[in-house]
Design an enzyme around this catalytic site. Sequence first.
Site, mmCIF file in Angstrom:
data_model
loop_
_atom_site.group_PDB
_atom_site.id
_atom_site.type_symbol
_atom_site.label_atom_id
_atom_site.label_comp_id
_atom_site.label_asym_id
_atom_site.label_seq_id
_atom_site.Cartn_x
_atom_site.Cartn_y
_atom_site.Cartn_z
ATOM 1 N N SER A 1 -4.215 -2.354 -4.203
ATOM 2 C CA SER A 1 -4.734 -3.430 -4.981
ATOM 3 C C SER A 1 -4.125 -5.059 -4.477
ATOM 4 C CB SER A 1 -4.391 -3.610 -6.684
ATOM 5 O OG SER A 1 -4.673 -4.703 -7.281
ATOM 6 N N HIS B 1 -8.635 -2.387 -2.763
ATOM 7 C CA HIS B 1 -9.092 -2.567 -4.145
ATOM 8 C C HIS B 1 -8.835 -3.977 -4.391
ATOM 9 C CE1 HIS B 1 -9.834 -1.545 -8.377
ATOM 10 N NE2 HIS B 1 -8.840 -2.261 -8.769
ATOM 11 N N ASP C 1 -9.475 -7.007 -7.080
ATOM 12 C CA ASP C 1 -9.555 -7.170 -8.479
ATOM 13 C C ASP C 1 -10.119 -8.735 -8.862
ATOM 14 O OD1 ASP C 1 -8.592 -4.921 -9.954
ATOM 15 O OD2 ASP C 1 -6.554 -5.640 -8.918
ATOM 16 N N MET D 1 -11.215 -11.433 -11.608
ATOM 17 C CA MET D 1 -10.836 -11.676 -13.020
ATOM 18 C C MET D 1 -11.407 -13.109 -13.160
ATOM 19 S SD MET D 1 -7.026 -10.385 -13.259
ATOM 20 C CE MET D 1 -6.409 -8.898 -12.787
ATOM 21 N N HIS E 1 -13.787 -4.527 -8.160
ATOM 22 C CA HIS E 1 -13.276 -4.066 -9.748
ATOM 23 C C HIS E 1 -13.738 -5.509 -10.511
ATOM 24 C CE1 HIS E 1 -10.164 -3.205 -13.261
ATOM 25 N NE2 HIS E 1 -11.483 -3.270 -13.518
ATOM 26 N N MET F 1 -13.661 -7.403 -13.444
ATOM 27 C CA MET F 1 -13.132 -7.790 -14.819
ATOM 28 C C MET F 1 -13.691 -9.139 -15.168
ATOM 29 S SD MET F 1 -9.327 -6.430 -14.165
ATOM 30 C CE MET F 1 -9.371 -6.703 -12.597
ATOM 31 N N MET G 1 -9.035 2.925 -16.548
ATOM 32 C CA MET G 1 -7.568 2.072 -16.597
ATOM 33 C C MET G 1 -6.714 2.415 -17.387
ATOM 34 S SD MET G 1 -8.753 -1.036 -15.195
ATOM 35 C CE MET G 1 -6.979 -1.633 -15.296
ATOM 36 N N GLY H 1 -1.122 -7.155 -13.022
ATOM 37 C CA GLY H 1 -0.475 -6.084 -11.930
ATOM 38 C C GLY H 1 0.995 -5.821 -12.573
ATOM 39 N N GLY H 2 1.727 -4.885 -12.331
ATOM 40 C CA GLY H 2 3.007 -4.511 -12.625
ATOM 41 C C GLY H 2 3.230 -4.224 -14.051
ATOM 42 N N ASP I 1 -6.524 3.190 -12.460
ATOM 43 C CA ASP I 1 -5.894 1.904 -12.065
ATOM 44 C C ASP I 1 -4.992 1.509 -13.072
ATOM 45 O OD1 ASP I 1 -5.723 -0.721 -11.147
ATOM 46 O OD2 ASP I 1 -7.787 -1.327 -11.541
ATOM 47 N N GLY J 1 -0.918 -1.364 -7.094
ATOM 48 C CA GLY J 1 -0.855 -2.810 -6.525
ATOM 49 C C GLY J 1 0.737 -2.930 -6.225
ATOM 50 N N SER J 2 1.519 -3.206 -7.331
ATOM 51 C CA SER J 2 2.800 -3.493 -7.243
ATOM 52 C C SER J 2 3.670 -2.479 -6.487
ATOM 53 C CB SER J 2 3.626 -4.010 -8.579
ATOM 54 O OG SER J 2 3.273 -2.831 -9.699
HETATM 55 C C1 DX5 Z 1 -5.145 -4.680 -13.529
HETATM 56 C C2 DX5 Z 1 -5.664 -4.433 -12.213
HETATM 57 C C3 DX5 Z 1 -5.084 -3.590 -11.197
HETATM 58 C C4 DX5 Z 1 -3.708 -4.156 -10.865
HETATM 59 C C5 DX5 Z 1 -2.836 -2.668 -10.854
HETATM 60 O O1 DX5 Z 1 -6.188 -5.445 -14.300
HETATM 61 O O2 DX5 Z 1 -7.099 -3.992 -12.494
HETATM 62 O O3 DX5 Z 1 -5.922 -3.169 -10.143
HETATM 63 O O4 DX5 Z 1 -3.783 -4.616 -9.810
HETATM 64 O O5 DX5 Z 1 -1.633 -3.210 -10.432
HETATM 65 P P1 DX5 Z 1 -0.316 -1.954 -10.554
HETATM 66 O O6 DX5 Z 1 -0.357 -0.980 -9.669
HETATM 67 O O7 DX5 Z 1 0.642 -2.933 -10.178
HETATM 68 O O8 DX5 Z 1 -0.352 -1.378 -12.003
HETATM 69 ZN ZN ZN Z 2 -8.263 -3.152 -10.764
#
Ligand code: DX5
Ligand code: ZN
Length: 232
Positions: free
Chosen positions: A11, A36, A38, A40, A70, A72, A141, A148-149, A179, A201-202
Amino acid sequence: MARLTDFISPSILSADFASLGQEVDNVIKSGADVVHFDVMDNHYVPNLTIGPLVCDALRKHGVTAEIDVHLMCTPVDQLINDFAKAGASYITFHPDASTHVDRSLQLTRELGCKSGLVFNPAAPLDVLEYVMDKVDLIMLMSVNPGFGGQSFIPSTLTKLKQVRKMIDDSGFDIRLEVDGGVKANNIKEIKEAGADMFVAGSAIFGAKNDNDPEHYNTIINEFRSELAKASV
Ligand code: DX5
Ligand code: ZN
């Protein structure tokens, strides 16, 4: 039914946005399968990120890997059109973000993209019953969307098993993606519960190689070796 090959999908939410093209090149060179992306909107989720212009810029930069968008965001149809034009490969949205889920899925495929639905941790799966023939990807999810994180929510494992059974019973080649909170210490268990596509992601962007800060192959190789230990 035979399981699809595992896909690792970093991500870019956790990448360095000031050098995004380079970050994507590095993560793909390091062995990732899919990017990936994201999106938002500060409405469906309390955060604001990147849109179709950035997807288009990555394609112009030379990214040829599949881009897993993705959404959101709500509503979704205009963005599906815009991301299809911008070079998205998969476009995934939350069913509660579209008034006409079936229409939005059809639109995604008509525009030549792979269609996906994504379910929040407390969202029911009931709509799937009616659209299994219209999805290429189902994503669960394992954190609440927006950041993230965060830590992996364990009840996702039960839900993954449920969706894995629905996919196997349907006979369609549908990917099952997870995810949020995916790390080297839980990816094996997530695969065993049914996933074949893993967003991180993280865990990935936070783990640059010590002696080679441009590369992420240590963590991606660790993911692969954990996946190889899974009993499925
Ligand atoms: C959260 C995102 C994820 C996010 C995951 O809303 O959809 O894709 O980046 O991050 P980690 O892997 O750090 O949980
Ligand atoms: Zn995502």
